[in-house]
Motif scaffolding. Structure first.
Motif, mmCIF file in Angstrom:
data_model
loop_
_atom_site.group_PDB
_atom_site.id
_atom_site.type_symbol
_atom_site.label_atom_id
_atom_site.label_comp_id
_atom_site.label_asym_id
_atom_site.label_seq_id
_atom_site.Cartn_x
_atom_site.Cartn_y
_atom_site.Cartn_z
ATOM 1 N N PHE A 324 0.828 -1.204 0.000
ATOM 2 C CA PHE A 324 0.000 0.000 0.000
ATOM 3 C C PHE A 324 0.866 1.259 0.000
ATOM 4 C CE2 PHE A 324 -2.785 -3.221 1.932
ATOM 5 C CZ PHE A 324 -3.908 -3.097 1.121
ATOM 6 N N PHE A 325 0.339 2.295 -0.633
ATOM 7 C CA PHE A 325 1.029 3.585 -0.621
ATOM 8 C C PHE A 325 1.227 4.063 0.813
ATOM 9 C CE2 PHE A 325 -0.253 3.721 -5.054
ATOM 10 C CZ PHE A 325 0.823 4.359 -5.643
ATOM 11 N N ASN A 326 2.431 4.570 1.098
ATOM 12 C CA ASN A 326 2.789 5.161 2.398
ATOM 13 C C ASN A 326 2.756 4.137 3.531
ATOM 14 O OD1 ASN A 326 2.598 7.515 0.784
ATOM 15 N ND2 ASN A 326 0.458 7.772 1.382
ATOM 16 N N GLU A 327 2.814 2.835 3.201
ATOM 17 C CA GLU A 327 2.785 1.799 4.229
ATOM 18 C C GLU A 327 4.135 1.647 4.925
ATOM 19 O OE1 GLU A 327 1.471 -2.922 4.738
ATOM 20 O OE2 GLU A 327 1.567 -2.001 2.746
ATOM 21 N N PHE A 328 5.233 1.823 4.156
ATOM 22 C CA PHE A 328 6.576 1.634 4.702
ATOM 23 C C PHE A 328 7.492 2.768 4.249
ATOM 24 C CE2 PHE A 328 4.854 -2.652 3.931
ATOM 25 C CZ PHE A 328 4.900 -3.172 5.227
ATOM 26 N N PHE A 329 8.374 3.178 5.169
ATOM 27 C CA PHE A 329 9.489 4.059 4.834
ATOM 28 C C PHE A 329 10.729 3.536 5.541
ATOM 29 C CE2 PHE A 329 5.944 6.910 3.942
ATOM 30 C CZ PHE A 329 6.334 7.495 2.745
ATOM 31 N N SER A 330 11.892 3.771 4.941
ATOM 32 C CA SER A 330 13.131 3.231 5.494
ATOM 33 C C SER A 330 14.260 4.233 5.328
ATOM 34 C CB SER A 330 13.522 1.933 4.776
ATOM 35 O OG SER A 330 12.473 0.995 4.786
ATOM 36 N N ASP A 331 15.256 4.149 6.222
ATOM 37 C CA ASP A 331 16.482 4.912 6.002
ATOM 38 C C ASP A 331 17.593 4.005 5.455
ATOM 39 O OD1 ASP A 331 17.387 3.513 8.235
ATOM 40 O OD2 ASP A 331 17.227 5.214 9.587
ATOM 41 N N ARG A 332 17.313 2.708 5.383
ATOM 42 C CA ARG A 332 18.180 1.754 4.689
ATOM 43 C C ARG A 332 17.302 0.623 4.174
ATOM 44 N NH1 ARG A 332 18.717 1.850 10.034
ATOM 45 N NH2 ARG A 332 18.782 -0.066 11.273
ATOM 46 N N PHE A 333 17.492 0.266 2.911
ATOM 47 C CA PHE A 333 16.612 -0.720 2.311
ATOM 48 C C PHE A 333 17.295 -1.376 1.127
ATOM 49 C CE2 PHE A 333 16.191 2.034 -1.169
ATOM 50 C CZ PHE A 333 15.405 1.468 -2.152
ATOM 51 N N ALA A 334 16.749 -2.516 0.725
ATOM 52 C CA ALA A 334 17.185 -3.200 -0.493
ATOM 53 C C ALA A 334 15.984 -3.914 -1.094
ATOM 54 C CB ALA A 334 18.300 -4.201 -0.199
ATOM 55 N N THR A 335 15.887 -3.903 -2.397
ATOM 56 C CA THR A 335 14.825 -4.649 -3.098
ATOM 57 C C THR A 335 15.460 -5.509 -4.178
ATOM 58 O OG1 THR A 335 14.416 -2.939 -4.777
ATOM 59 C CG2 THR A 335 13.168 -2.786 -2.712
ATOM 60 N N PHE A 336 14.833 -6.647 -4.422
ATOM 61 C CA PHE A 336 15.269 -7.541 -5.486
ATOM 62 C C PHE A 336 14.047 -7.959 -6.293
ATOM 63 C CE2 PHE A 336 15.921 -11.881 -7.119
ATOM 64 C CZ PHE A 336 17.012 -11.653 -7.944
ATOM 65 N N GLN A 337 14.148 -7.833 -7.617
ATOM 66 C CA GLN A 337 13.026 -8.186 -8.479
ATOM 67 C C GLN A 337 13.487 -9.189 -9.542
ATOM 68 O OE1 GLN A 337 10.240 -5.268 -9.788
ATOM 69 N NE2 GLN A 337 11.014 -3.701 -8.415
ATOM 70 N N PHE A 338 12.675 -10.209 -9.711
ATOM 71 C CA PHE A 338 12.920 -11.239 -10.717
ATOM 72 C C PHE A 338 11.759 -11.222 -11.707
ATOM 73 C CE2 PHE A 338 11.582 -15.441 -12.146
ATOM 74 C CZ PHE A 338 12.727 -15.944 -12.749
ATOM 75 N N LYS A 339 12.073 -11.098 -12.992
ATOM 76 C CA LYS A 339 11.061 -11.150 -14.043
ATOM 77 C C LYS A 339 11.535 -12.113 -15.128
ATOM 78 C CE LYS A 339 8.655 -6.689 -13.932
ATOM 79 N NZ LYS A 339 8.262 -5.522 -14.766
ATOM 80 N N HIS A 340 10.683 -13.055 -15.462
ATOM 81 C CA HIS A 340 11.001 -13.974 -16.550
ATOM 82 C C HIS A 340 9.927 -13.862 -17.623
ATOM 83 C CE1 HIS A 340 12.652 -17.350 -18.701
ATOM 84 N NE2 HIS A 340 11.467 -17.951 -18.692
ATOM 85 N N TYR A 341 10.330 -13.401 -18.800
ATOM 86 C CA TYR A 341 9.426 -13.213 -19.928
ATOM 87 C C TYR A 341 9.410 -14.491 -20.769
ATOM 88 C CZ TYR A 341 9.831 -8.225 -18.831
ATOM 89 O OH TYR A 341 9.812 -7.003 -18.203
ATOM 90 N N LEU A 342 8.273 -15.155 -20.791
ATOM 91 C CA LEU A 342 8.142 -16.356 -21.605
ATOM 92 C C LEU A 342 8.011 -15.995 -23.080
ATOM 93 C CD1 LEU A 342 5.581 -18.348 -19.414
ATOM 94 C CD2 LEU A 342 8.061 -18.614 -19.469
#
Length: 428
Positions: A324-342
């Motif tokens: 949700f919008f404005n649900e989380f804020f961080s002063d340190r963070f990391a994201t990882f995204q995996f996308k596989h296009y068939l």
């Protein structure tokens, strides 16, 4: 009789003129004209693809024509930048827009001059009075991207107003390494109820003086010189982008001292037959007295409504669809995204939908939540997880997406963990 005489004279003159034409020269001239036309067409299509409508001296910026968000409502205006027809050594750019819900104008005016053509080195000056999404972070060296509309923008409601004066230096260190340095002085005013506590004082508006250095390294890309300009012909992976931001207190009345480090790497594996895998790792770290305007979110894209269909909207390109919008804020963070296009489904010559398998993860934290008053949010100290799929290109660039939220932030009401949305992947 007189008319026939003049007609005969004109016919003779035409015949004599044609007789003077060398077929070989004519062929060369036609080839040159075709080359010029081809070059003009390529330049025109490149500009359209970047969101510019080119004219002789000025390229109109299509990004400012019409947009929509929850704070401004419809936002419309005009903008653009001078092109090489105007000057190859300096440029002027700007825009003026108006928001119909907040009933306010925003604008930017700037210009730049080229210091070195070989390294594409430019010095730029800009004055901007506009809005920026709270918690968003952008790399200075990012390429310009244009789409007919920005899906995630439709639901954003948390903006801060800023008046920023900046000077920047763009420089191509090598073909594979781009750099941009910026020094900016800003007056920041959140448009929502927010106070930042620091040293016993409360700030609801504040001044910032920031210095940024951004580097983008594309070691596996291939480049060619076309019309005296270096152009990327083969988009090689992985790509690496890093940026450091330093806010300096007491410099030009700056209120806070903080440091931000941002990093992103993108790897893309082409399996052939239009099947590929794309991996994106993004990280950020902020230390010091950092107001929430300059902290991080994980690019959420879910609105707070009771049912799945009430939350039905348009999926973003790299956003967390169940967050949700404005649900989380961080002063340190990391994201990882995996996308596989068939490989696209070959239903017919014109109808070739494509399925994309997606998994996204986010991890973050914040040291002093109590400093941020007037706004409630959580942290990402547990692993946030969502997975799902998209079926794109069903009709006119539109498709459908489905995502499910699980793991450490699974919600107690089952329905709240689902996101079902349109996708839109048609860009110029």
């Amino acid at each position: 009789m007189l008319k026939r005489f003049f007609a005969l004279i004109l016919l003779c003159i035409s015949f004599c003129a044609l007789a003077q034409i060398d077929p070989e020269n004519n062929s060369e001239e036609q080839a040159k004209e075709k080359t010029k036309d081809s070059l003009k067409k390529r330049v025109f299509l490149e500009n359209i693809g970047l969101g510019y409508l080119p004219t002789k001296y000025f390229n109109f910026d299509l990004r400012y024509l019409v947009k929509f968000n929850q704070f401004e409502g419809f936002r419309t205006g005009l903008g653009g930048i001078t092109n090489d027809g105007f000057s190859e050594k300096f440029r002027v750019n700007g825009y003026l827009v108006y928001g119909f819900r907040d009933k306010d104008s925003k604008y930017s005016i700037g210009g730049g001059f080229r210091v070195n053509e070989q390294t594409d080195t430019w010095v730029n000056l800009t004055y901007t009075d506009d809005l920026q999404e709270t918690g968003s972070s952008k790399f200075l060296t990012d390429k310009r991207f244009f789409s007919f509309f920005e899906p995630r923008l439709l639901n954003i409601d948390l903006f801060h107003r800023h008046i920023t004066k900046s000077v920047s230096l763009q420089h191509r260190v090598t073909n594979h390494l781009l750099s941009e340095t910026e020094f900016a002085v800003s007056r920041v005013n959140p448009t929502y109820n927010y106070n930042f506590l620091y040293n016993g004082d409360t700030f609801n508006t504040f001044n910032l003086s920031t210095a940024k250095l951004s580097l983008q390294w594309s070691p596996f890309s291939k480049f060619e010189i076309i019309d005296r300009r270096v152009e990327e012909k083969i988009d090689g992976y992985p790509k690496f982008t890093a940026q450091v931001t330093q806010s300096i207190s007491r410099l030009f009345n700056s209120d806070f001292n903080f440091t931000k480090l941002d990093f992103r790497t993108i790897q893309q594996i082409d399996h052939g037959n239009q099947s590929l895998t794309r991996l994106t790792l993004v990280g950020g770290l902020s230390s010091g007295e950092t107001p929430i305007t300059h902290l991080y979110h994980a690019y959420p894209n879910n609105i707070r409504k009771e049912t799945i269909m009430q939350r039905f909207s348009v999926a973003g390109l790299n956003s967390f669809e169940t967050m949700f919008f404005n649900e989380f804020f961080s002063d340190r963070f990391a994201t990882f995204q995996f996308k596989h296009y068939l490989k696209p489904f070959n239903v017919s010559r014109r109808f070739r939908p494509q399925m994309v398998l997606i998994s996204r993860y986010a991890l973050g934290n914040m040291r002093s939540i109590d400093q941020h008053q007037g706004i409630s949010f959580g942290t990402l100290d547990k692993l946030y997880s969502e997975s799902g799929f998209e079926i794109n290109k069903l009709i006119f660039g539109f498709g459908l997406s489905f995502a499910y939220r699980y793991g450490g932030y699974h919600l107690p009401i089952l329905e709240d963990n689902f996101a079902f949305k349109f996708t839109f992947n048609l860009s110029l």
